[in-house]
Design an enzyme around this catalytic site. Structure first.
Site, PDB file in Angstrom:
ATOM      1  N   TRP A 237      85.966  77.307 -62.477  1.00  0.00           N
ATOM      2  CA  TRP A 237      85.246  76.191 -61.868  1.00  0.00           C
ATOM      3  C   TRP A 237      84.001  75.920 -62.554  1.00  0.00           C
ATOM      4  CZ3 TRP A 237      87.689  73.740 -57.975  1.00  0.00           C
ATOM      5  CH2 TRP A 237      86.940  72.923 -57.188  1.00  0.00           C
TER       6      TRP A 237
ATOM      7  N   GLN B  15      76.958  69.237 -56.785  1.00  0.00           N
ATOM      8  CA  GLN B  15      76.256  70.327 -57.802  1.00  0.00           C
ATOM      9  C   GLN B  15      77.414  71.135 -58.203  1.00  0.00           C
ATOM     10  OE1 GLN B  15      75.880  73.755 -57.157  1.00  0.00           O
ATOM     11  NE2 GLN B  15      74.674  74.006 -59.185  1.00  0.00           N
TER      12      GLN B  15
ATOM     13  N   SER C 170      78.622  74.207 -58.418  1.00  0.00           N
ATOM     14  CA  SER C 170      79.094  75.176 -57.931  1.00  0.00           C
ATOM     15  C   SER C 170      80.074  74.766 -56.390  1.00  0.00           C
ATOM     16  CB  SER C 170      78.351  76.212 -57.310  1.00  0.00           C
ATOM     17  OG  SER C 170      77.187  75.588 -56.383  1.00  0.00           O
ATOM     18  N   LYS C 171      79.775  73.337 -56.033  1.00  0.00           N
ATOM     19  CA  LYS C 171      80.396  72.965 -54.986  1.00  0.00           C
ATOM     20  C   LYS C 171      81.860  72.550 -54.885  1.00  0.00           C
ATOM     21  CE  LYS C 171      76.279  72.587 -52.293  1.00  0.00           C
ATOM     22  NZ  LYS C 171      75.272  73.202 -53.642  1.00  0.00           N
ATOM     23  N   ALA C 172      82.403  72.442 -53.781  1.00  0.00           N
ATOM     24  CA  ALA C 172      84.094  72.211 -53.541  1.00  0.00           C
ATOM     25  C   ALA C 172      84.102  71.081 -54.362  1.00  0.00           C
ATOM     26  CB  ALA C 172      84.295  72.163 -52.337  1.00  0.00           C
TER      27      ALA C 172
END
Length: 446
Positions: free
Chosen positions: A49, A224, A226-228
C-alpha cells in the site's frame, strides 16, 4: 506469503476456545517472545500500500507530457473530473479538491465564517490537522472527552461545553467508524451550530442511510498515503449546499471565485493535476476494496468474540458500514492475568501480528495549548477568565485511559485487504497470546 506454523495451529479435533472455526491453538505452545515458534513469519499482512497499477502510472506520464499540471489550466482536467466522480461515488451534490485533509477542514472553517473569538468543539483523539484547521482561522478548539468504547466524541460532554461563542461541532469519525451523528446533529440543531464532519478516515462509511461526510453541513476527506484512497497528500470537501460549496472553492482558491473575482480571505489549497491523476486511477476499485475491508473486519469480530477482555470498537445504532482505517479494540488487562497492554502488544508482535496502541496521547496533552494561549492575538480575542477556564478544562480521563491503557489496533487500509488465511493468522496470534496470558508478566519490559 507466510503460512500458519504447524507448531502453533492444532490439528486436533477439540478446540481450545469454542467458535474459532479452523483457528485452533495448542494449549501448551510457548509464546514466541519467550522462546516459542511464532504463529507467522514477520512481514506484511495484505497487499503493498498505497495501491498502484499500470493505469495509474500511465495517467501520471500522460499528465506530465500534457503540460497541464494545475487545475486552473483546464476545466475538464484530472482534478475537476475527480471532484465530479468522487461526489458521485460518495452520493453528494458537490466536491472540491484540496491539497490535504487538513486543508479541507481549514477551508470549511473559513468558509463558514468561523474566526477570532469563536469556538469549535472537537475531539482530542485525532490527528493534529483537526486542531490546526481551527487554529488557522484563529478560533479556539474546545476538546471534550470521549466515549470509552467507541473512542468517539461523547455528545453528553459536548453538550456541557456549548456556550455563546460556540459556532460549530467538528466530530471525528476515528478509525473510519461513524461517530454518534444522531445526537450530535440534535445538539447542533438545538443550539444553531454548524457541523463539519472530519471524515478523513471514513470514505464510503454509512450511517442511518447516509454516507459519512454528508450528514453535517460539510464533510472532509483525506487522501494521504496511508488512507483508503491515497495520492500521497490530498483532500476533499463535500456538501449539498451549492452556495456554501462555491464558498469553499473560493476560499481554497486563495479567495478567488470561479468567476475570477478576488472576493474573500483564503490560502492556496488547490489540489494539483498529478494528485488528481492518481486519484482517478484509484477510484475504479475503491468501493470494492472498501467492501473487502468490511468483510474481513466482520470476520475478525466474529472470530474474536469468544476471547474475553477484547471488545471491538463500539458502533452506534444505525451504523451500516465503516472504512476501518484502523481495526480497533479495547483491551481489558483483568482478563489477561493483569498484564499491562504493552506486554500483550509485545507478545502479539512477536507472533508476527503487527498491532499497536495508535495515538500516543490526546492532543490536550501537547504543548500547542500553552503556545496558543500565550499568543498576543489569543490574549486579545479571549478574556483572561476564558483562557484560564480553558486551561483548567483539559482533564479528559477517558481519552487518557484510551491512550494509556485500553486501545489496541492495527492499520486497516492494507492489512484488511489480506487473504482469509492472513485473517486467520491474526486470530491465531491473538488467541495464542490469550491462551498464554499467565505467561505475559514474564516478558521483560525493557
Amino acid at each position: 506469503m507466510a503460512g500458519l506454523s504447524t507448531s502453533s495451529l492444532a490439528i486436533a479435533a477439540t478446540p481450545v476456545l469454542p467458535g474459532l472455526g479452523n483457528v485452533l491453538i495448542q494449549n501448551n505452545e510457548k509464546l514466541a517472545i519467550l522462546g516459542g515458534t511464532a504463529v507467522r513469519e514477520k512481514g506484511r499482512i495484505g497487499p503493498a500500500w498505497p495501491y498502484v497499477d499500470d493505469q495509474m502510472v500511465n495517467a501520471i506520464v500522460k499528465t506530465t507530457r500534457s503540460g497541464i499540471w494545475s487545475r486552473i489550466q483546464s476545466a475538464t482536467g484530472n482534478v475537476p473530473t475527480f471532484e465530479k466522480e468522487f461526489a458521485k461515488q460518495i452520493g453528494v451534490g458537490y466536491s472540491v479538491g484540496t491539497g490535504s485533509g487538513t486543508q479541507a477542514l481549514s477551508t470549511c472553517v473559513e468558509a463558514l465564517g468561523i474566526g477570532p473569538g469563536d469556538e469549535v468543539i472537537t475531539s482530542p483523539y485525532t490527528d493534529m490537522g483537526t486542531i490546526s484547521s481551527i487554529l488557522t482561522s484563529r478560533a479556539l478548539p474546545v476538546m471534550v472527552d470521549l466515549d470509552l468504547t467507541s473512542f468517539q466524541l461523547d455528545p453528553e460532554e459536548v453538550a456541557k461545553k456549548i456556550n455563546k461563542n460556540t459556532k460549530a461541532i467538528m466530530p471525528v469519525h476515528i478509525m473510519g467508524v461513524p461517530a454518534n451523528m444522531e445526537r450530535i446533529m440534535e445538539l447542533a440543531g438545538k443550539h444553531g451550530l454548524k457541523v463539519i464532519e472530519d471524515s478523513c478516515q471514513a470514505p464510503f462509511a454509512r450511517y442511518q442511510g447516509k454516507a459519512i461526510g454528508t450528514i453535517g453541513d460539510l464533510g472532509c476527506f483525506s487522501f494521504q498515503a496511508s488512507k483508503a484512497i491515497a495520492c500521497g497528500e490530498g483532500g476533499a470537501v463535500v456538501g449539498n449546499d451549492q452556495a456554501l460549496m462555491e464558498q469553499c472553492y473560493t476560499v481554497q482558491n486563495r479567495g478567488a471565485s470561479r468567476k475570477g473575482r478576488n472576493e474573500t480571505i483564503g490560502p492556496k489549497y488547490r489540489m494539483n493535476e498529478f494528485e488528481g491523476a492518481i486519484l482517478m486511477g484509484q477510484l475504479p476499485g475503491a468501493k470494492d476494496r472498501f467492501l473487502e475491508r468490511n468483510e474481513n473486519a466482520e470476520y475478525l469480530i466474529a472470530q474474536l468474540a469468544v476471547i474475553p477482555g477484547l471488545t471491538p470498537q463500539k458502533k452506534y445504532p444505525g451504523t451500516e458500514s465503516s472504512s476501518y482505517y484502523h481495526f480497533a479494540m479495547s483491551y481489558n488487562k483483568e482478563h489477561f492475568n493483569g498484564a499491562d497492554r504493552s506486554l500483550f502488544l509485545k507478545a502479539l508482535n512477536a507472533e508476527g501480528i503487527p498491532m499497536g496502541s495508535y495515538i500516543k496521547n490526546g492532543l490536550h496533552k501537547e504543548p500547542w495549548i500553552q503556545h496558543v494561549l500565550g499568543l498576543d492575538e489569543y490574549q486579545t480575542m479571549y478574556t483572561k477568565e476564558r483562557r484560564e477556564e480553558y486551561a483548567n478544562s483539559l482533564d479528559l480521563p477517558n481519552c487518557d485511559k484510551i491512550c494509556n491503557e485500553t486501545l489496541i489496533s492495527f492499520w486497516g487500509s492494507g492489512m484488511l485487504l489480506g487473504s482469509r488465511q492472513e485473517m486467520d493468522e491474526i486470530v491465531a496470534g491473538i488467541t495464542k497470546v490469550y491462551e498464554n496470558r499467565d505467561s505475559l508478566n514474564k516478558i521483560k519490559t525493557s
